[in-house]
Design a protein around this motif. Structure first.
Motif, mmCIF file in Angstrom:
data_model
loop_
_atom_site.group_PDB
_atom_site.id
_atom_site.type_symbol
_atom_site.label_atom_id
_atom_site.label_comp_id
_atom_site.label_asym_id
_atom_site.label_seq_id
_atom_site.Cartn_x
_atom_site.Cartn_y
_atom_site.Cartn_z
ATOM 1 N N GLN A 1 -4.335 -54.271 70.403
ATOM 2 C CA GLN A 1 -5.297 -54.817 71.365
ATOM 3 C C GLN A 1 -5.608 -53.812 72.462
ATOM 4 O O GLN A 1 -6.762 -53.616 72.828
ATOM 5 N N SER A 2 -4.543 -53.146 72.961
ATOM 6 C CA SER A 2 -4.815 -52.218 74.061
ATOM 7 C C SER A 2 -5.552 -50.969 73.561
ATOM 8 O O SER A 2 -6.219 -50.302 74.340
ATOM 9 N N HIS A 3 -5.454 -50.656 72.271
ATOM 10 C CA HIS A 3 -6.179 -49.497 71.752
ATOM 11 C C HIS A 3 -7.533 -49.866 71.160
ATOM 12 O O HIS A 3 -8.224 -49.008 70.621
ATOM 13 N N CYS A 4 -7.894 -51.136 71.216
ATOM 14 C CA CYS A 4 -9.255 -51.535 70.842
ATOM 15 C C CYS A 4 -10.100 -51.420 72.112
ATOM 16 O O CYS A 4 -9.757 -52.023 73.128
ATOM 17 N N PRO A 5 -11.188 -50.664 72.084
ATOM 18 C CA PRO A 5 -11.997 -50.501 73.304
ATOM 19 C C PRO A 5 -12.469 -51.834 73.883
ATOM 20 O O PRO A 5 -12.726 -51.922 75.081
ATOM 21 N N LEU A 6 -12.563 -52.869 73.068
ATOM 22 C CA LEU A 6 -13.018 -54.172 73.576
ATOM 23 C C LEU A 6 -11.846 -55.071 73.942
ATOM 24 O O LEU A 6 -12.046 -56.222 74.361
ATOM 25 N N HIS A 7 -10.629 -54.561 73.777
ATOM 26 C CA HIS A 7 -9.408 -55.358 74.000
ATOM 27 C C HIS A 7 -9.507 -56.699 73.282
ATOM 28 O O HIS A 7 -9.186 -57.758 73.837
ATOM 29 N N ASN A 8 -9.980 -56.633 72.054
ATOM 30 C CA ASN A 8 -10.072 -57.853 71.246
ATOM 31 C C ASN A 8 -8.721 -58.545 71.165
ATOM 32 O O ASN A 8 -7.681 -57.881 71.063
#
Ligand code: FAD
Ligand code: SF4
Length: 477
Positions: free
Chosen positions: A57-64
């Motif tokens: 989640q933290s490495h998804c730019p959208l914090h999906n």
């Protein structure tokens, strides 16, 4: 309102019922879908350990909210999974297909890092939203109030469209201007159809249009309408024009016939996929069939070019890159795909010049990696006396893109840019040096990713909505 041309891509037609369309799409795009079905999505989602430290989640730019929608999918609660997934991402089914997950969410999955293979987060995300489309859960935007404030968005790529979606949902009047005849930006004309089927983009455009977003296509801002006119017409402006100036090749013969720009090659191929008339393709100028193709560059655009050339029936496809495989900027997954498809990578090789008035060869100089530069990256150095000529009937330049000179093109010197020509913005709000003018996506970041453009577009929309909420802007008469 300018209409988008009817979709003619492959065999998926607008008139087909949703379910049949989906089955047909799976057949047409077996490479993308593979055997990915509900059981597989549930099985993959069930592999998530709900670790409590969601690096994905933290490495998804959208914090999906990845762990939550994986859990819901594993439990068979797909509609809820879709609701959670679309809450943070404007185009989840697109990101699921084309994000370089190995560098983002999946590369940081703790299961991957413990050596057991990542949960296939992107594929589950794609599956959830494709199912939502099939089931009719994705509905046109229906704002609960109509507001007077209007926003002009320049550029219908993912950055501009993500902003358009959020602003229209809040009831603002949104007009998107684009110089192309279709909206979608690089999602329609850059990224090849075998990675991102075009009907997936077109249905999003239609959803926005049905929700009241106005599209003014074939409209080049700076030529067909001035930037000043756009500012006058709208309370807010979002600049989302991407980067389109191709880096050029130096050396003798660089202007020979048969040396083409990656964006022209890929656009022609995508236009053919739509069924458009493309004279430069039909004449052979932008068609790799029957040719020895050399692609120069090591990024994702180069990978798209080599894979497109292979599909067009090139007799051989070579990719020249001045560093080695470990130092390529492109996704390793894409390199592997290209290798499996028969592309020959010629590492540590740079073009020095070209032979023939109509190109028939690339003069190649061999390189080695020397001492690291200030960025810590090893610089390539020429190995003297190791030059040779690589035969080629078509050379594709895929060395990256730079921004156009917008302050000059738009006669707006007050629009501040960096020394690379990208627009300077406030880090948090995306506002430029011009009041109520925002900028998002590649024109701010330089060539980047769809997911980052979406994030920027959403954040700029939030900043505009905040300004509307606090009443610091009067709607235009
Ligand atoms: C070949 C290729 C493959 C890629 N593959 C991937 C991938 O697999 N995954 C990924 O995440 N990213 C990929 N990218 C990067 C990604 O496409 C971009 O980062 C993203 O599209 C940027 O979005 P944007 O909205 O900033 O700009 P764009 O998508 O470039 O859209 C900008 C829009 O602005 C319009 N425009 C420009 N100037 C004007 C003007 N003066 N007047 C009116 N309209 C104008 C353009 O016509 C265009 O439609 C790829 C890029 C390329 C080139
Ligand atoms: S948006 Fe991209 S990085 Fe984020 S979860 Fe989806 S595939 Fe991964």
């Amino acid at each position: 309102m300018a209409k988008q041309p009817m979709l003619k891509f492959v065999t998926v037609g607008k008139e087909m019922p949703q379910k049949r369309q989906a089955d047909q799409r799976k057949e047409d795009f077996a490479e993308i879908y593979g055997e990915y079905a509900r059981e597989k999505a549930e099985e993959q989602a069930g592999r998530c350990s709900q670790c409590g430290v969601p690096y994905c989640q933290s490495h998804c730019p959208l914090h999906n909210n990845i762990p939550d929608w994986l859990k819901l999918t594993a439990e068979g609660r797909l509609r809820e999974a879709y609701e959670v997934s679309q809450a943070t991402n404007t185009f989840p089914e697109i990101c699921g297909r084309i994000c370089p997950q190995d560098r983002l969410c999946e590369g940081n999955c703790v299961i991957e890092q413990s050596g057991h293979g990542t949960v296939t987060i992107g594929s589950v995300e794609k599956y959830i939203t494709d199912t939502a489309w099939e089931e009719g859960w994705v509905q046109p935007i229906a704002p609960s109030v109509e507001r007077a404030e209007s926003v002009g968005i320049i550029g219908a790529g993912p950055g501009g469209l993500a902003a358009a979606d959020m602003l229209r949902r809040a009831g603002l009047q949104v007009t998107v201007y684009d110089r192309y005849d279709r909206s979608g930006g690089l999602m329609v004309y850059g990224i090849p159809g075998f990675k991102l089927e075009k009907d997936v983009v077109v249905r999003r455009n239609e959803q926005l249009e049905q929700g009241g977003v106005e599209f003014v296509l074939n409209c080049d801002v700076g030529q067909d309408i001035t930037f000043a006119e756009i500012r006058e017409k709208h309370d807010f402006v979002v600049v989302a024009t991407g980067v389109y100036k191709s880096r050029e090749l130096p050396g003798p013969g660089a202007g020979a016939d048969g040396i083409v720009r990656a964006i022209d090659f890929l656009t022609a191929s995508n236009r053919k996929g739509f069924g458009d008339a493309v004279p430069e393709f039909d004449s052979g100028e932008l068609n790799a069939e029957g040719k020895r193709v050399v692609v120069i560059g090591g990024g994702d655009t180069a990978m798209d070019c080599v894979r497109t050339a292979t599909r067009q029936g090139a007799t051989s496809v070579k990719c020249l890159y001045r560093r080695d495989k470990a130092n390529m900027p492109g996704s390793q997954r894409e390199v592997q795909n290209a290798e499996e498809e028969g592309v020959d990578f010629v590492w540590l090789s740079a073009p020095k010049g070209f032979t023939g008035d109509k190109v028939d060869g690339v003069m190649v100089q061999k390189m080695r990696l020397g001492a690291p530069d200030v960025t810590g990256r090893q610089s390539p150095e020429v190995i003297e006396g190791a030059d040779y000529v690589e035969g080629a009937d078509m050379v594709i330049k895929a060395l990256g893109f730079e921004p156009e000179d917008l302050p000059v093109l738009w006669d707006t010197p007050e629009l501040e840019v960096t020394r690379w020509g990208t627009i300077k913005t406030n880090f948090a709000t995306h506002e430029t040096a011009l009041e109520n003018v925002f900028a998002v996506g590649d024109i701010v970041r330089g060539a980047s990713l769809v997911v980052w453009a979406i994030r920027d577009g959403r954040e700029a929309a939030e900043a505009i909505l905040e300004r509307v909420r606090t009443g610091s802007v009067m709607a235009a008469e």
